[in-house]
Design an enzyme around this catalytic site. Sequence first.
Site, PDB file in Angstrom:
ATOM      1  N   ARG A 330      -8.750   5.167  -6.319  1.00 48.07           N
ATOM      2  CA  ARG A 330      -8.976   6.562  -5.918  1.00 48.07           C
ATOM      3  C   ARG A 330      -8.213   7.455  -6.860  1.00 48.07           C
ATOM      4  O   ARG A 330      -7.038   7.210  -7.112  1.00 48.07           O
ATOM      5  CB  ARG A 330      -8.460   6.805  -4.493  1.00 48.07           C
ATOM      6  CG  ARG A 330      -9.232   6.030  -3.477  1.00 48.07           C
ATOM      7  CD  ARG A 330      -8.771   6.257  -2.058  1.00 48.07           C
ATOM      8  NE  ARG A 330      -9.563   5.385  -1.201  1.00 48.07           N
ATOM      9  CZ  ARG A 330      -9.526   5.378   0.118  1.00 48.07           C
ATOM     10  NH1 ARG A 330      -8.724   6.186   0.752  1.00 48.07           N
ATOM     11  NH2 ARG A 330     -10.291   4.555   0.793  1.00 48.07           N
ATOM     12  N   ARG A 341       1.300   5.636  -2.470  1.00 49.59           N
ATOM     13  CA  ARG A 341       0.178   6.512  -2.832  1.00 49.59           C
ATOM     14  C   ARG A 341      -0.179   6.236  -4.280  1.00 49.59           C
ATOM     15  O   ARG A 341       0.460   6.697  -5.203  1.00 49.59           O
ATOM     16  CB  ARG A 341       0.593   7.966  -2.630  1.00 49.59           C
ATOM     17  CG  ARG A 341      -0.486   8.899  -3.006  1.00 49.59           C
ATOM     18  CD  ARG A 341      -0.665  10.037  -2.007  1.00 49.59           C
ATOM     19  NE  ARG A 341      -1.507  11.025  -2.639  1.00 49.59           N
ATOM     20  CZ  ARG A 341      -1.058  12.212  -3.053  1.00 49.59           C
ATOM     21  NH1 ARG A 341       0.174  12.571  -2.828  1.00 49.59           N
ATOM     22  NH2 ARG A 341      -1.875  13.026  -3.651  1.00 49.59           N
ATOM     23  N   GLU A 349      -9.951  -6.393   3.349  1.00 49.58           N
ATOM     24  CA  GLU A 349     -10.874  -5.636   4.201  1.00 49.58           C
ATOM     25  C   GLU A 349     -11.672  -6.620   5.044  1.00 49.58           C
ATOM     26  O   GLU A 349     -12.244  -7.570   4.521  1.00 49.58           O
ATOM     27  CB  GLU A 349     -11.809  -4.792   3.326  1.00 49.58           C
ATOM     28  CG  GLU A 349     -12.923  -4.113   4.067  1.00 49.58           C
ATOM     29  CD  GLU A 349     -12.624  -2.657   4.477  1.00 49.58           C
ATOM     30  OE1 GLU A 349     -11.490  -2.187   4.231  1.00 49.58           O
ATOM     31  OE2 GLU A 349     -13.519  -2.029   5.052  1.00 49.58           O
ATOM     32  N   ASP A 411      -5.688   4.693  13.304  1.00 45.85           N
ATOM     33  CA  ASP A 411      -4.747   4.576  12.188  1.00 45.85           C
ATOM     34  C   ASP A 411      -3.479   3.911  12.695  1.00 45.85           C
ATOM     35  O   ASP A 411      -3.009   4.210  13.801  1.00 45.85           O
ATOM     36  CB  ASP A 411      -4.376   5.957  11.645  1.00 45.85           C
ATOM     37  CG  ASP A 411      -5.341   6.440  10.565  1.00 45.85           C
ATOM     38  OD1 ASP A 411      -6.265   5.677  10.221  1.00 45.85           O
ATOM     39  OD2 ASP A 411      -5.145   7.563  10.083  1.00 45.85           O
ATOM     40  N   CYS A 458     -14.780  -2.220  10.808  1.00 43.32           N
ATOM     41  CA  CYS A 458     -14.034  -2.712   9.661  1.00 43.32           C
ATOM     42  C   CYS A 458     -12.566  -2.333   9.780  1.00 43.32           C
ATOM     43  O   CYS A 458     -12.212  -1.441  10.539  1.00 43.32           O
ATOM     44  CB  CYS A 458     -14.613  -2.199   8.347  1.00 43.32           C
ATOM     45  SG  CYS A 458     -14.298  -0.461   8.013  1.00 43.32           S
ATOM     46  N   ARG A 465       1.140  -0.632   0.975  1.00 45.87           N
ATOM     47  CA  ARG A 465       1.708   0.154   2.071  1.00 45.87           C
ATOM     48  C   ARG A 465       2.508  -0.714   3.038  1.00 45.87           C
ATOM     49  O   ARG A 465       3.539  -0.294   3.546  1.00 45.87           O
ATOM     50  CB  ARG A 465       0.608   0.934   2.780  1.00 45.87           C
ATOM     51  CG  ARG A 465       0.086   2.017   1.850  1.00 45.87           C
ATOM     52  CD  ARG A 465      -0.815   2.997   2.524  1.00 45.87           C
ATOM     53  NE  ARG A 465      -1.047   4.119   1.605  1.00 45.87           N
ATOM     54  CZ  ARG A 465      -1.626   5.259   1.956  1.00 45.87           C
ATOM     55  NH1 ARG A 465      -2.033   5.438   3.201  1.00 45.87           N
ATOM     56  NH2 ARG A 465      -1.789   6.217   1.075  1.00 45.87           N
TER      57      ARG A 465
HETATM   58  N1  SER Z   1     -13.277   0.927   4.701  1.00 48.86           N
HETATM   59  C1  SER Z   1     -12.204   1.546   5.428  1.00 48.86           C
HETATM   60  C2  SER Z   1     -11.543   2.659   4.666  1.00 48.86           C
HETATM   61  O1  SER Z   1     -11.849   2.905   3.527  1.00 48.86           O
HETATM   62  C3  SER Z   1     -11.190   0.521   5.838  1.00 48.86           C
HETATM   63  O2  SER Z   1     -10.600  -0.070   4.734  1.00 48.86           O
HETATM   64  O3  SER Z   1     -10.695   3.306   5.204  1.00 48.86           O
HETATM   65 ZN    ZN Z   2     -14.392  -0.556   5.717  1.00 49.89          ZN
END
Ligand code: SER
Ligand code: ZN
Length: 499
Positions: A330, A341, A349, A411, A458, A465
């Site tokens: 990202r 971060r 996953e 979360d 998921c 983290r």
């Molecule tokens: N796919 C979800 C997300 O991007 C869980 O990893 O948050």
């Molecule tokens: Zn996911």
Amino acid sequence: MEFELDCVFLLSSDARGINFDRILGNLGDILSRGAPDGKGAKIDEFHVDGNRLKIKIKSTRYVRPHEAVFRLRKFLSRELGKHRIGIRRIFAPSYEIKFILEKEPKKSISVPFAHLKFDNKECHIYLENLDEEFLRRNYVDRIIKLINEKIERQYYEGKEEYWELIWQSKPRRHFFDKDPTREMVRRNWIMHRGRGQWIFGPIPTKIMRTMEEIVIDELIKPLNFNEVIIPKAVTWDVWKRSGHAKNLYGEIYYLCPPMKRDPEFWEDVIDMYRITGKVPTDMIKERIREPIGGMTYAQCPPLWPYFQGRTIADESLPIRVFDRSGTSMRYESGGIHGIERVDEFHRIEMVWIGYPEQVRKTHGEIIERYRIIFNKILELEWRMARVTPWFMAQEGIINVEDKEKVIGTIDFEAYLPYRGSREESEWLEFQNASNNGDKYTRGFNVKSQTGEQLHSGCTGVGLERWLAVFLAQKGFDMDNWPKEFLRRLGNLPEGIRFL
Ligand code: SER
Ligand code: ZN
């Protein structure tokens, strides 16, 4: 809603001799079919100019002109065919739409193609020089939807994100009050490589792999998840279906293949580098194609083409799979942040698919397993909160709550002592677990044997983290680390000493 479309039918020959009064007088219910009585589109005026038939169509929300025009085309083709005249193409010099907004805009907005004017809750859309594709593909409806969404967003801006505490562990004693990233750098455990990317040396890697093993032993094995390998280069078709194409552009690491593989095509780039010692990125830019997609962002979407358009046999349900085959990326817009971060990160996953009840049950089982891991093995201080479903947040919708409380994201957040007091500091989201409802099964058109709508869920475990949370709470003195974790960790490797 009021619509007024000026359109032109371009004919294959001069039509001045044709009696359009008669033809258009015989439309019957063509422009009102499907609308309540007395409603529908109407021809306001028309005019023939050589091979151009100009028509003004007006309507309210029933049979909007961009629909009516194609009904008219079909009808006219038949009628004009009798005179050996064909319709070459349609275009619209102007289209005006007036409608009442759901909410009054706080400030003016713009959208592509259109010129907009606002008058309290009334919105005027002016469009010019539209081609057939624009009319046929319902761009108008999407423009109206986009305007309402953009205004809706103005109301959310600055508002707190949706967040509801559902469980919190007891406070624990912590053994460290500094930023663990700095301490790991000081000890040469990790090294920053620009752009939110870190090299993890042997010691933190061993800790992260132990955490991964804990997830395997305590969650993946007992709940019967099987490993799969999900691609990490994601193409637009996936993000169009997952909804990410609606919003993600500022955070993607784009994927651009070369225009050609041919060494000659690249010769001057190579030569330039050989002479200057600088990689000529400006020349490269001219030799690569437009992006075909980007690097994995959410990890699970690129699994879905596997199921796309298929019917899953009952005996295979619930499907429970997991991926740990690579990083997610990202764009975090530069700057050095801690390992919590990062632009490139490691995550396990898990994805499950089944009938709604199976999906709900799996979600619950997973949360119970996490609870054991965090309470009994890692001994963390943490909490769970219900938040806007991750896929909505990633689509740019920030404040949505599922009233039924079935679909949605939980979360998992942990207290980081170095950030300040429990009450005031920001806790770190170190993973999530979601029931995604029919979002993906619908988006990728996945069917069940019985015809009942399938659901999915998921959960992503962020290893950087987990490490950040663990060290922030437990510190670097292993005497303070939980016994059960130490037992699974075994001995730490020797670090690398630099002279
Ligand atoms: N796919 C979800 C997300 O991007 C869980 O990893 O948050
Ligand atoms: Zn996911």
